[in-house]
Scaffold this active site. Structure first.
Site, PDB file in Angstrom:
ATOM      1  N   SER A 104       0.832  -1.183   0.000  1.00  0.00           N
ATOM      2  CA  SER A 104       0.000   0.000   0.000  1.00  0.00           C
ATOM      3  C   SER A 104       0.885   1.259   0.000  1.00  0.00           C
ATOM      4  O   SER A 104       1.708   1.422  -0.895  1.00  0.00           O
ATOM      5  CB  SER A 104      -0.955  -0.047   1.191  1.00  0.00           C
ATOM      6  OG  SER A 104      -2.007   0.856   1.029  1.00  0.00           O
ATOM      7  N   ASP A 164      -8.973  -4.298  -5.964  1.00  0.00           N
ATOM      8  CA  ASP A 164      -8.491  -3.533  -4.812  1.00  0.00           C
ATOM      9  C   ASP A 164      -9.251  -2.216  -4.681  1.00  0.00           C
ATOM     10  O   ASP A 164      -9.264  -1.412  -5.616  1.00  0.00           O
ATOM     11  CB  ASP A 164      -6.990  -3.256  -4.976  1.00  0.00           C
ATOM     12  CG  ASP A 164      -6.321  -2.817  -3.689  1.00  0.00           C
ATOM     13  OD1 ASP A 164      -6.893  -1.959  -2.983  1.00  0.00           O
ATOM     14  OD2 ASP A 164      -5.232  -3.331  -3.391  1.00  0.00           O
ATOM     15  N   HIS A 204      -7.727  -5.609  -0.467  1.00  0.00           N
ATOM     16  CA  HIS A 204      -6.582  -4.710  -0.567  1.00  0.00           C
ATOM     17  C   HIS A 204      -5.294  -5.522  -0.496  1.00  0.00           C
ATOM     18  O   HIS A 204      -4.961  -6.085   0.544  1.00  0.00           O
ATOM     19  CB  HIS A 204      -6.641  -3.695   0.581  1.00  0.00           C
ATOM     20  CG  HIS A 204      -5.587  -2.644   0.519  1.00  0.00           C
ATOM     21  ND1 HIS A 204      -5.290  -1.936  -0.618  1.00  0.00           N
ATOM     22  CD2 HIS A 204      -4.740  -2.174   1.479  1.00  0.00           C
ATOM     23  CE1 HIS A 204      -4.329  -1.070  -0.362  1.00  0.00           C
ATOM     24  NE2 HIS A 204      -3.975  -1.201   0.904  1.00  0.00           N
TER      25      HIS A 204
END
Length: 523
Positions: free
Chosen positions: A220, A447, A477
């Protein structure tokens, strides 16, 4: 992870680096200062709530502190502590070095996260020391602190998608008070918590670990940090994987708009899954669109009349939206989302509020970690964008069109850095890394927080011969932590053997190995 009006284990306000210069604490491109001494490892203590909470790590984990310059423009000046944690490689005879993790946020604590997630990386621990850290401004590393726990309860309860002038005034006043608290309690560190300084810290960590190259797993926001590191120190990149990739080409507005679309797509996938299960689905509606419309209707009712939440707190429209977003980060949470929405329809908001609390870093005792404060401080130190009330309102129509459920919430989030006491450093990142070793870049087509197209753009911006793309056709995610065997085998093989998947490889569960995509499948 998400903050008030900004969801991200990465995005929200997208940070950037301008080709080797600028920003508070800028330093020569390749460093050039004396390296840190070796780390002194010892027993780990249990983190308190502000540091992410939880129990002390298992006995075979070690902790250390590394002092780094507060301001890299003054490398011999004041220093701040960086907290690190590691688990030694199990096969010391075949040890390849250290593997450093950043799990995202920005604002996520590696000290708290890695021990709990370590089972997912057991194959990598066979030959790597697993290492993580609290980045500057986070957890145990000179943490940014803003409001008190009680003040944060009030802050998160405020309407984050105001409709009247009175609600707008309260929204703006809430942001102002929050920012004043940040300046009062953490003003000294606020200019220095941006991503470029964190990237320079990463190279100090590499040196202190005694590694010639940085082996790195960024997830991320950790992909943005990794991209900035590769730009600043391309020759120091070892084996690196970016999973759940922040799009380095988007401004804060573009990133928030893409995130609105991403969460709406994920919600649609959740709703369709519920419909496909027929009578097993607890939600009203015979189509995914009907379920989504019912969620919008629930939001409107909660905006007018909140329902019972937790500990005397009410489930507001904002808290419900935050809780829905939290559940979309992982397909494993979809059953909780279904249950929470069903219960909220019956007037009980405890489960959605618990999901919202988890996203905001609030434990069951009412104590907040500093993830929200760090998230805001890092995002605002990175991004130059500062939107006025009128500029924000003018953009809301685009956000509402992108997402009936999340658009208002993320559109109003554009004001998160308005009047922040520190100027932002950039608008979009320079992650170009000519001369870097290959970096495996993984995009997940479902995602919500870091939409799939960001992976392709990261590959393009890293430059020819650097980025190697792997597509995962899944939900949630990130990809490696999805449990998909194909993705995990590809990543493990790259870290352990140095062999990357073929060009534009695709993993679609339940296939066992990456396969070449059909024409244009990864475009």
């Amino acid at each position: 992870m998400a903050r008030r009006g900004v969801w991200v284990v990465a995005v929200g306000v997208v940070g950037v680096v301008v080709a080797g210069c600028s920003g508070p604490g800028a330093a020569p491109r390749a460093g050039g200062t004396k390296g840190p001494p070796p780390l002194k490892w010892g027993e780990c203590a249990a983190p308190d709530a502000a540091q992410g909470g939880g129990q002390a790590p298992p006995k075979d984990w070690e902790c250390a502190t590394l002092r780094v310059p507060l301001d890299y423009a003054k490398p011999e000046g004041e220093t701040i502590p960086l907290a690190l944690i590691r688990a030694r490689a199990r096969d010391k005879g075949k040890r390849l070095g250290s593997l450093v993790f950043n799990f995202g946020g920005p604002g996520g604590s590696g000290i708290s996260t890695l021990p709990g997630a370590a089972k997912e990386y057991e194959a990598l621990r066979s030959r790597y020391d697993l290492v993580s850290f609290d980045p500057r401004g986070v957890g145990r590393s000179a943490p940014v602190l803003c409001e008190t726990d009680k003040e944060l309860d009030r802050y998160y309860a405020q309407d984050s998608s105001p409709e009247t002038r009175q609600e707008e005034a309260a929204f703006v006043d809430g942001i102002r008070k929050y920012q004043e608290a940040c300046k009062k309690r953490s003003g000294k560190v606020l200019p220095y918590v941006g991503t470029e300084n964190a990237a320079r810290d990463l190279d100090r960590i590499r040196q202190a670990l005694g590694d010639e190259k940085l082996n790195y797993f960024g997830i991320s926001y950790g992909t943005e940090l990794g991209g900035v590191y590769a730009h600043l120190f391309p020759k120091n990149v070892g084996r690196a994987v970016f999973d759940a990739v922040v799009d380095p080409t988007k401004t804060s507005e573009e990133g928030a708009l893409a995130q609105a679309k991403g969460f709406q797509l994920a919600l649609g996938n959740f709703a369709q899954d519920c419909v496909d299960r027929g009578e097993e689905c607890r939600l009203q509606g015979t189509t995914a669109k009907e379920i989504e419309d019912n969620i919008v209707a629930l939001q409107k009712r909660l905006a007018q009349k909140p329902i019972a939440g937790l500990g005397g707190r009410k489930l507001t429209d904002s808290a419900a939206t935050n809780g829905i977003a939290q559940a979309l980060y992982s397909k494993e949470l979809w059953p909780l989302l279904e249950q929470g929405l069903d219960e909220a329809e019956g007037g009980q908001g405890q489960l959605l509020m618990a999901l919202s609390d988890a996203l905001n870093g609030r434990d069951r005792y009412g104590r907040y970690s500093n993830i929200g404060a760090a998230n805001t401080a890092i995002n605002c130190a990175d991004s130059k964008d500062r939107f006025t009330l009128e500029q924000t309102k003018a953009r809301l129509a685009r956000f509402r069109a992108a997402s009936p459920v999340f658009g208002d919430f993320l559109g109003w989030a554009l004001m998160s850095c308005t009047n922040w006491p520190v100027a932002g450093a950039w608008q979009t990142p320079d992650v170009s890394a000519p001369g870097s070793a290959p970096i495996l870049v993984i995009g997940n087509t479902g995602d919500p927080a870091t939409p799939y197209e960001g992976a392709r753009r990261m590959v393009e911006r890293l430059g020819p011969g650097v980025g190697v793309e792997l597509t995962y056709k899944g939900q949630g995610h990130g990809a490696y932590n999805s449990g998909d065997e194909c993705v995990q085998k590809a990543v493990d093989r790259y870290f352990l053997e140095g062999k990357a998947p073929g060009r534009n490889a695709v993993c679609s569960a339940p296939t066992a190995t990456p396969t070449a995509p059909p024409p244009n499948a990864a475009a």
